[in-house]
Write a protein that holds these residues in place. Structure first.
Motif, PDB file in Angstrom:
ATOM      1  N   SER A 148      34.613  54.376 -15.771  1.00  0.00           N
ATOM      2  CA  SER A 148      35.094  55.712 -15.404  1.00  0.00           C
ATOM      3  C   SER A 148      35.921  55.675 -14.129  1.00  0.00           C
ATOM      4  N   GLY A 149      37.175  56.083 -14.234  1.00  0.00           N
ATOM      5  CA  GLY A 149      38.015  56.184 -13.049  1.00  0.00           C
ATOM      6  C   GLY A 149      37.511  57.236 -12.081  1.00  0.00           C
ATOM      7  N   ASP A 150      36.969  58.322 -12.603  1.00  0.00           N
ATOM      8  CA  ASP A 150      36.417  59.375 -11.744  1.00  0.00           C
ATOM      9  C   ASP A 150      35.256  58.846 -10.911  1.00  0.00           C
ATOM     10  N   ALA A 151      34.357  58.108 -11.560  1.00  0.00           N
ATOM     11  CA  ALA A 151      33.223  57.542 -10.828  1.00  0.00           C
ATOM     12  C   ALA A 151      33.704  56.589  -9.746  1.00  0.00           C
ATOM     13  N   LEU A 152      34.711  55.785 -10.043  1.00  0.00           N
ATOM     14  CA  LEU A 152      35.217  54.834  -9.055  1.00  0.00           C
ATOM     15  C   LEU A 152      35.878  55.529  -7.871  1.00  0.00           C
ATOM     16  N   ASP A 153      36.427  56.708  -8.086  1.00  0.00           N
ATOM     17  CA  ASP A 153      36.966  57.483  -6.959  1.00  0.00           C
ATOM     18  C   ASP A 153      35.839  57.850  -5.987  1.00  0.00           C
ATOM     19  N   VAL A 154      34.689  58.212  -6.539  1.00  0.00           N
ATOM     20  CA  VAL A 154      33.528  58.516  -5.686  1.00  0.00           C
ATOM     21  C   VAL A 154      33.038  57.242  -5.002  1.00  0.00           C
ATOM     22  N   ALA A 155      32.973  56.149  -5.758  1.00  0.00           N
ATOM     23  CA  ALA A 155      32.534  54.874  -5.189  1.00  0.00           C
ATOM     24  C   ALA A 155      33.457  54.444  -4.051  1.00  0.00           C
ATOM     25  N   THR A 156      34.751  54.645  -4.224  1.00  0.00           N
ATOM     26  CA  THR A 156      35.705  54.290  -3.172  1.00  0.00           C
ATOM     27  C   THR A 156      35.371  54.993  -1.871  1.00  0.00           C
ATOM     28  N   ARG A 157      35.003  56.254  -1.970  1.00  0.00           N
ATOM     29  CA  ARG A 157      34.655  57.018  -0.769  1.00  0.00           C
ATOM     30  C   ARG A 157      33.404  56.451  -0.095  1.00  0.00           C
ATOM     31  N   ASN A 158      32.400  56.098  -0.897  1.00  0.00           N
ATOM     32  CA  ASN A 158      31.164  55.564  -0.312  1.00  0.00           C
ATOM     33  C   ASN A 158      31.356  54.175   0.277  1.00  0.00           C
ATOM     34  N   ILE A 159      32.150  53.349  -0.381  1.00  0.00           N
ATOM     35  CA  ILE A 159      32.433  52.014   0.150  1.00  0.00           C
ATOM     36  C   ILE A 159      33.147  52.131   1.494  1.00  0.00           C
ATOM     37  N   ALA A 160      34.106  53.037   1.569  1.00  0.00           N
ATOM     38  CA  ALA A 160      34.845  53.243   2.814  1.00  0.00           C
ATOM     39  C   ALA A 160      33.933  53.787   3.913  1.00  0.00           C
ATOM     40  N   GLU A 161      33.031  54.685   3.531  1.00  0.00           N
ATOM     41  CA  GLU A 161      32.124  55.294   4.510  1.00  0.00           C
ATOM     42  C   GLU A 161      31.299  54.233   5.231  1.00  0.00           C
ATOM     43  N   TYR A 162      30.936  53.179   4.523  1.00  0.00           N
ATOM     44  CA  TYR A 162      30.122  52.115   5.128  1.00  0.00           C
ATOM     45  C   TYR A 162      30.959  50.908   5.561  1.00  0.00           C
ATOM     46  N   GLY A 163      32.263  51.077   5.577  1.00  0.00           N
ATOM     47  CA  GLY A 163      33.137  50.039   6.089  1.00  0.00           C
ATOM     48  C   GLY A 163      33.060  48.733   5.330  1.00  0.00           C
TER      49      GLY A 163
END
Length: 333
Positions: A188-203
């Motif tokens: 899911s591209g939508d799910a990966l958009d959310v994952a991208t935000r969380n990955i970035a949040e934790y650097g």
């Protein structure tokens, strides 16, 4: 004789009357939690998204609305809330009841192993037991039979998170295995958009790589020391019986086919080719153990328990995967 005044018809009472009265009478965080618990029980809500009862859900929503971590509740339980804060709390309680959406969607937040993650309706609300198992069974404690699990977290160099969703398990894996590079895959591209935000949040942009695709397809011939996955595993009957709260989530993240094993069979078939010699697969399957053991009667899966689950996650090492018997034909559909 004086006549008793007739009660005003319910349909003519001001809609905000009860809330206005409550706003005057409720003062502290604890008051609002008690009020929410009563309303949730009255509305017969279902709790299956990181909280397991109305008290925990009420405390979570009150704290999230007030920008407090859950572990701060006891510190501020008797603190008073402002009128503006009270309005916000009433609003989120009312929306939880009216929409039946998971609480995490209403505040765009969920906690796993003490860490906060962003979530919205593009991805399933994470509540995997694997996070706890990463803490308890990889380098800290051995499995009951003393075999099969990875003893030294520092030795793990490559981890794969299949069906990553919001990326929570990839983040948790980065903490459990400090020297590992992590690939995280979702269709899911939508799910990966959310994952991208969380990955970035934790650097973690330099350690976690997100891939869009169907299971192992975007990975080529890469091999891993560990594969973790919480794939879709709800069977046809379970899909038909999902509570309203779960129907607000992407159904793709639930649907495991007639017996719940459609995706799991594919993972078991391919995982051995993507593991190092001493690696293994950690897979959550909910209540599909009977179906899995019937499909693979000669395979010894190691079943792992957590504080809140009994045999809903299995471990199988590389040797076990590469010698896996072909699943029973009667369950292939």
């Amino acid at each position: 004789m004086a006549k008793r005044a007739k009660p005003e018809p319910k349909s003519r009472r001001p809609a905000s009357k009860s809330l206005n009265a409550a706003a005057v009478e409720l003062l502290t965080l604890l008051d609002f939690v008690r009020y929410a618990v009563s309303r949730f029980i009255e509305a017969k809500l279902v709790f299956a998204h990181g909280t397991t009862d109305p008290v925990a859900e009420a405390a979570f929503l009150v704290c999230a609305t007030l920008h407090l971590d859950p572990d701060q509740f006891e510190t501020f339980a008797t603190a008073r809330v402002t009128a503006a804060e009270a309005k916000q709390i009433f609003d989120v309680i009312a929306r939880r009841i009216a929409t039946r959406k998971p609480a995490a969607y209403l505040v765009n937040k969920i906690y796993m192993r003490g860490l906060s993650f962003y979530v919205d309706e593009r991805t399933i609300v994470p509540r995997s037991f694997i996070g706890e198992l990463l803490d308890s069974h990889f380098g800290h404690h051995e499995a009951e039979d003393g075999s099969g699990l990875i003893d030294d977290p520092a030795s793990v160099r490559h981890v794969l998170d299949l069906c990553t969703g919001s990326g929570c398990l990839a983040v948790l894996a980065s903490r459990s295995f400090p020297n590992a590079q992590i690939d995280a895959v979702d269709i899911s591209g939508d799910a990966l958009d959310v994952a991208t935000r969380n990955i970035a949040e934790y650097g973690l942009g330099d350690r976690v790589t997100l891939h869009r695709g169907d299971l192992f397809k975007p990975l080529g011939s890469k091999r891993y020391d560990l594969i973790i996955t919480n794939p879709p595993y709800v069977d046809t009957q379970g899909m038909a019986e999902l509570p309203r709260e779960c129907r607000a989530e992407p159904q793709l993240a639930f649907d495991g086919g007639s017996d719940g094993l459609d995706i799991i069979r594919r993972i078991l078939k391919e995982a051995g080719r993507h593991l190092t010699a001493k690696g293994g697969l950690l897979c959550e399957i909910g209540r599909c153990r009977p179906a899995l053991e019937a499909a693979y009667p000669r395979t010894d899966f190691l079943w792992l328990d957590t504080e809140a689950s009994d045999a809903e996650v299995f471990w199988i090492d590389t040797v076990g995967l590469r010698s896996l018997q072909v699943p029973s034909n009667r369950l292939l559909g």
